[in-house]
Motif scaffolding. Structure first.
Motif, PDB file in Angstrom:
ATOM      1  N   GLU A  11      45.658  38.737  40.379  1.00  0.00           N
ATOM      2  CA  GLU A  11      44.369  39.274  40.815  1.00  0.00           C
ATOM      3  C   GLU A  11      43.408  39.451  39.630  1.00  0.00           C
ATOM      4  O   GLU A  11      42.228  39.082  39.704  1.00  0.00           O
ATOM      5  CB  GLU A  11      44.568  40.620  41.540  1.00  0.00           C
ATOM      6  N   ASN A  12      43.916  40.014  38.548  1.00  0.00           N
ATOM      7  CA  ASN A  12      43.053  40.218  37.379  1.00  0.00           C
ATOM      8  C   ASN A  12      42.621  38.896  36.749  1.00  0.00           C
ATOM      9  O   ASN A  12      41.494  38.758  36.266  1.00  0.00           O
ATOM     10  CB  ASN A  12      43.774  41.064  36.339  1.00  0.00           C
ATOM     11  N   LYS A  43      39.857  37.541  38.863  1.00  0.00           N
ATOM     12  CA  LYS A  43      38.643  38.340  38.665  1.00  0.00           C
ATOM     13  C   LYS A  43      37.963  37.965  37.343  1.00  0.00           C
ATOM     14  O   LYS A  43      36.740  37.827  37.260  1.00  0.00           O
ATOM     15  CB  LYS A  43      38.995  39.822  38.663  1.00  0.00           C
ATOM     16  N   LYS A  44      38.762  37.759  36.282  1.00  0.00           N
ATOM     17  CA  LYS A  44      38.204  37.354  34.998  1.00  0.00           C
ATOM     18  C   LYS A  44      37.506  36.003  35.110  1.00  0.00           C
ATOM     19  O   LYS A  44      36.436  35.797  34.508  1.00  0.00           O
ATOM     20  CB  LYS A  44      39.309  37.275  33.946  1.00  0.00           C
ATOM     21  N   ASP A 102      46.548  36.583  32.377  1.00  0.00           N
ATOM     22  CA  ASP A 102      46.632  38.023  32.601  1.00  0.00           C
ATOM     23  C   ASP A 102      48.002  38.331  33.158  1.00  0.00           C
ATOM     24  O   ASP A 102      48.737  37.435  33.585  1.00  0.00           O
ATOM     25  CB  ASP A 102      45.532  38.499  33.566  1.00  0.00           C
ATOM     26  N   SER A 151      48.535  39.996  35.847  1.00  0.00           N
ATOM     27  CA  SER A 151      48.522  39.925  37.313  1.00  0.00           C
ATOM     28  C   SER A 151      47.597  38.796  37.740  1.00  0.00           C
ATOM     29  O   SER A 151      46.594  38.512  37.076  1.00  0.00           O
ATOM     30  CB  SER A 151      48.043  41.247  37.919  1.00  0.00           C
TER      31      SER A 151
END
Length: 410
Positions: free
Chosen positions: A14-15, A18-19, A10, A12
């Protein structure tokens, strides 16, 4: 279950994290994280990409998302291409079997199983629609007699068109050879030039729009070996000047580049240029070992270029030598030359009706062998998986009907 290491990407961190948790749960094991710079997807610039590597159980649906890449996907491009090619080959073999079954069922339902060479044509690579069309024509106009199979071949022969000349010694004028890359155009021209020289003809070879110095060098070698004129030409003006300088008795063979990639060959400007010269013949070289969909596209190009003759090549690589019958399904396209061998000194000659019929008849042995193999497999109970991946590739030589065109065999 076995553990698989997967990479999630991703823009970022963070993303990406999260994924990973959304996909594998909050307790997913994070093996590694890193930042790299890479090509922007769908763009022309460079972007930052964050990668999160996780360990998770193998699951069929694990890699469904495009942003999750297993280690297995880190194969080299050549390995991936080889794997894809084998998958395509399996599908092509399946398509061939389906086409044959479809043709036989259709023939039985419509009474075509009584057509004497129905199985021969179907097993020889002719498409079901073409076989059906020929069978219909034979049932209406064919003479059955005491030899049904012989009558069927006589009926088929009446629909085969070939050049009027029976020998290369009768050739003259300018001959353009079109086709896709690797179809065998150059091999045809070299063999034809050698045959013409042996017959005492004055011959010249023109290589049109050579792509690199290797083509020019090869042309020079051919010229020196055969003691003939050879001319690399890079534009139409140069082609005009070269042709104007030729003696009328000279047989000119023009080797063109790949018709699929050089758009100039498909323009009205080029067609108009060719038509300015008298005694021009346009030959299209068909690689019979190609897949059915490919041959269908080439038939359309043949018509668009206004070609005069079909040339059959790579017959030594094709297990379905009768597939050329599909070329005359929608128009009685004539044949000029046949090349059955990669060897320089054999396998090439002018096409005759007898030779074309011999190609069809040669399929009889392969059909019988196939039926014998099926019978043996049934008796022994052997499976379909017989290691065919290691055998030479059997290209699909049948294709679906061209709905917009009407059959011409009557």
């Amino acid at each position: 279950m076995s553990q698989k290491t997967c990479t999630i990407q991703d823009r970022s961190l963070e993303n990406a994290m999260k994924k990973a948790k959304d996909q594998f749960g909050p307790d997913v094991l994070i093996v590694n994280t890193r930042e790299r710079r890479g090509k922007k997807e769908g763009g022309l610039g460079i972007d930052r990409i964050f990668e999160v590597t996780v360990a998770a159980e193998d699951d069929a649906g694990l890699y469904a998302r495009s942003d999750i890449k297993p280690k297995e996907e880190l194969l080299s491009r050549s390995e991936a291409a080889a794997r894809l090619e084998k998958q395509i080959e399996r599908l092509e073999k399946l398509e061939i079997s389906i086409n044959r079954i479809e043709g036989k069922i259709r023939g039985m339902l419509e009474g075509h199983s009584t057509y004497p060479i129905f199985d021969l044509l179907s097993g020889g690579g002719v498409s079901p629609r073409t076989v059906e069309m020929i069978a219909d024509s034979f049932s209406r106009t064919g003479k059955k007699g005491r030899d049904p199979e012989g009558s069927a071949f006589e009926h088929l022969e009446r629909h085969l068109r070939v050049a009027e000349e029976r020998s290369c010694a009768d050739m003259s004028g300018i001959h353009y050879f079109f086709g896709t890359g690797g179809s065998g155009k150059t091999s045809i021209i070299i063999k034809l030039a050698a045959k013409l020289v042996d017959l005492g003809k004055d011959v010249s070879i023109i290589t049109l729009f050579p792509r690199h110095g290797g083509e020019v060098k090869r042309l020079e070698v051919v010229g020196k070996t055969l003691a003939i004129g050879t001319y690399p030409v890079h534009d139409l003006q140069g082609l005009r000047e070269t042709l104007d300088s030729m003696d009328e008795e000279t047989v000119v063979l023009v080797d063109t580049p790949c018709v699929a990639t050089v758009s100039e060959l498909r323009t009205e400007r080029f067609a108009s240029f060719i038509s300015e010269f008298d005694f021009v013949n346009r030959h299209y070289v068909f690689d019979i070992s190609k897949r059915a969909s490919f041959l269908r596209q080439e038939v359309e190009v043949f018509d668009r270029l206004g070609c005069d003759f079909c040339v059959l090549t790579k017959l030594d690589l094709s297990l379905e030598k009768a597939a050329f019958i599909d070329l005359i399904a929608t128009a009685l396209r004539p044949f000029s030359f046949i090349n059955e061998s990669p060897d320089f000194d054999r396998g090439f000659d002018i096409a005759t009706r007898k030779r074309l019929l011999d190609l069809v008849k040669s399929c009889k042995r392969s059909v019988r062998e196939e039926e014998r193999d099926i019978s043996v497999n049934k008796k022994t109970g052997s499976s379909e998986d017989t290691g065919e991946e290691d055998k030479p590739k059997k290209e699909d030589s049948t294709y679906s009907s061209i709905e917009e065109e009407e059959p011409v065999l009557i």
